[in-house]
Design a protein around this motif. Sequence first.
Motif, short mmCIF file in Angstrom:
data_model
loop_
_atom_site.label_atom_id
_atom_site.label_comp_id
_atom_site.label_asym_id
_atom_site.label_seq_id
_atom_site.Cartn_x
_atom_site.Cartn_y
_atom_site.Cartn_z
N GLY A 197 0.70 -6.07 77.86
CA GLY A 197 2.13 -6.33 77.86
C GLY A 197 2.46 -7.72 78.38
N PHE A 198 1.74 -8.14 79.41
CA PHE A 198 1.97 -9.48 79.95
C PHE A 198 1.63 -10.55 78.92
CE2 PHE A 198 0.13 -13.29 81.88
CZ PHE A 198 1.20 -13.73 82.66
N VAL A 199 0.50 -10.35 78.23
CA VAL A 199 0.10 -11.32 77.21
C VAL A 199 1.11 -11.37 76.07
CG1 VAL A 199 -1.66 -11.88 75.48
CG2 VAL A 199 -2.35 -11.12 77.76
N PHE A 200 1.59 -10.22 75.64
CA PHE A 200 2.57 -10.17 74.54
C PHE A 200 3.86 -10.87 74.94
CE2 PHE A 200 0.63 -5.94 72.94
CZ PHE A 200 -0.45 -6.65 72.41
N LEU A 201 4.34 -10.63 76.17
CA LEU A 201 5.58 -11.24 76.63
C LEU A 201 5.43 -12.75 76.79
CD1 LEU A 201 6.77 -8.63 79.29
CD2 LEU A 201 7.76 -9.06 77.03
N THR A 202 4.22 -13.16 77.13
CA THR A 202 3.98 -14.59 77.36
C THR A 202 3.74 -15.36 76.08
OG1 THR A 202 3.00 -14.04 79.52
CG2 THR A 202 2.58 -16.25 78.65
N PHE A 203 2.96 -14.78 75.18
CA PHE A 203 2.53 -15.52 73.99
C PHE A 203 3.10 -14.98 72.69
CE2 PHE A 203 -0.84 -15.94 77.19
CZ PHE A 203 -0.86 -17.32 77.33
N GLY A 204 3.86 -13.89 72.76
CA GLY A 204 4.42 -13.34 71.53
C GLY A 204 3.80 -12.00 71.20
N THR A 205 4.39 -11.30 70.25
CA THR A 205 3.94 -9.93 69.92
C THR A 205 3.44 -9.82 68.48
OG1 THR A 205 6.22 -9.36 69.33
CG2 THR A 205 5.54 -8.91 71.59
N GLY A 206 2.99 -10.89 67.93
CA GLY A 206 2.53 -10.86 66.55
C GLY A 206 1.21 -10.15 66.40
N THR A 207 0.83 -9.85 65.16
CA THR A 207 -0.42 -9.15 64.86
C THR A 207 -1.63 -9.96 65.32
OG1 THR A 207 0.60 -8.17 62.91
CG2 THR A 207 -1.80 -8.13 63.02
N ALA A 208 -1.54 -11.28 65.18
CA ALA A 208 -2.65 -12.13 65.58
C ALA A 208 -2.90 -12.04 67.08
CB ALA A 208 -2.37 -13.58 65.18
N VAL A 209 -1.81 -11.99 67.86
CA VAL A 209 -1.96 -11.88 69.31
C VAL A 209 -2.56 -10.53 69.69
CG1 VAL A 209 -0.72 -11.79 71.51
CG2 VAL A 209 -0.05 -13.45 69.77
N VAL A 231 -3.67 -12.32 86.85
CA VAL A 231 -2.78 -12.55 87.99
C VAL A 231 -2.91 -13.98 88.49
CG1 VAL A 231 -2.35 -11.94 90.41
CG2 VAL A 231 -2.65 -10.14 88.70
N GLN A 232 -4.13 -14.46 88.58
CA GLN A 232 -4.37 -15.82 89.06
C GLN A 232 -3.68 -16.85 88.18
OE1 GLN A 232 -8.50 -16.91 89.60
NE2 GLN A 232 -8.07 -19.07 89.24
N TRP A 233 -3.91 -16.76 86.87
CA TRP A 233 -3.38 -17.79 85.98
C TRP A 233 -1.89 -17.60 85.69
CZ3 TRP A 233 -5.48 -22.25 85.37
CH2 TRP A 233 -6.86 -22.37 85.59
N ALA A 234 -1.39 -16.38 85.81
CA ALA A 234 0.05 -16.16 85.66
C ALA A 234 0.79 -16.86 86.78
CB ALA A 234 0.36 -14.66 85.69
N PHE A 235 0.24 -16.79 87.99
CA PHE A 235 0.88 -17.46 89.11
C PHE A 235 0.77 -18.98 88.98
CE2 PHE A 235 0.96 -19.32 93.35
CZ PHE A 235 2.08 -18.73 93.90
N ILE A 236 -0.42 -19.44 88.60
CA ILE A 236 -0.63 -20.89 88.49
C ILE A 236 0.26 -21.50 87.40
CG2 ILE A 236 -2.30 -22.68 87.86
CD1 ILE A 236 -4.47 -20.90 89.13
N LEU A 237 0.27 -20.87 86.22
CA LEU A 237 1.05 -21.42 85.10
C LEU A 237 2.55 -21.22 85.29
CD1 LEU A 237 -1.18 -20.22 82.12
CD2 LEU A 237 -1.10 -22.49 83.18
N GLY A 238 2.94 -20.25 86.10
CA GLY A 238 4.36 -20.01 86.33
C GLY A 238 4.92 -20.80 87.48
N GLY A 239 4.06 -21.52 88.21
CA GLY A 239 4.51 -22.29 89.37
C GLY A 239 4.53 -23.77 89.10
#
Length: 284
Positions: free
Chosen positions: A27-39, A172-180
């Motif tokens: 769910g985190f990946v879909f919300l971050t990068f999109g919900t397409g079939t490729a993702v 969790v690590q990269w979500a925090f880093i990329l979101g900060g």
Amino acid sequence: MVGHNGLKLRMMLAGSILFVFYAALAGFVFLTFGTGTAVLAAVLLGSVGFVGFQYKFGKWAALRSVGAEDMPEQAEGRYDYARIHQSTEQLCSEMGIDTKPRLMVAEMGVPNAFAVGRKGAGTVVISKEIMDLLEYEELEGVLAHELAHINNRDVVIMVLGQSIASMVGIVVQWAFILGGERNIASYFLGMILGTIAQMIVMLFVMAISRYREYVADSDAAEYTRNPEAMARALEKISSGNQNKEMKGGETVNALCIFGGNGGTIQQLFSTHPPTEKRIEALRS
């Protein structure tokens, strides 16, 4: 055939909770990068590939770390390998394991043994130190214990759990880093948060691991019809590991029949229950 409803229920619970962690990651990946079939395809293929890589690499690394070699079919010196092969075949027949696991021998520096792989493609490694230490009926209990891990397929849930724990930590690590602010401080804080998240998942996985050791002990006692021999084997193995360092270290420690003892806090993070409790369960 010994039934393990408790183990099955715990495995189902483990699988369900791990699926929740996996779904949260997806769910985190879909919300971050999109919900397409490729993702979706990338997430599924990536996660399956990651688990598969850990499974294959972990097995190879464990065998290599202790210098395991194929066990000869005939006796050599003081080691009656032929008898071990014969006992393994008999135990496999009683347990319903159609394909006899590959037997290997290693010098680990301590008396120990471990199993890797799945039913139909498993491997059991026995240390020369454990063969020197135990009477044959005790060694047979150790063999039965390791075969039980393969027969119960409990290695799969452990690999899955460790893989998802790793993925949770990374996300969790990269979500925090990329979101900060993406500076040095956020990078290190992200590493800390990722480690904590991974640890939370691993606490759950370790609890399942401790329970599967009790089940394997019970199976060994049942199939060898000698719980006292299994209890004596654990006593001797525990004493034989005191003040000694095992070859392979943490790479194989979680897989072995003996994983060490510790205090209350250390036991919370241990893959094995206290040896004295395992012995007590066998003798009760």
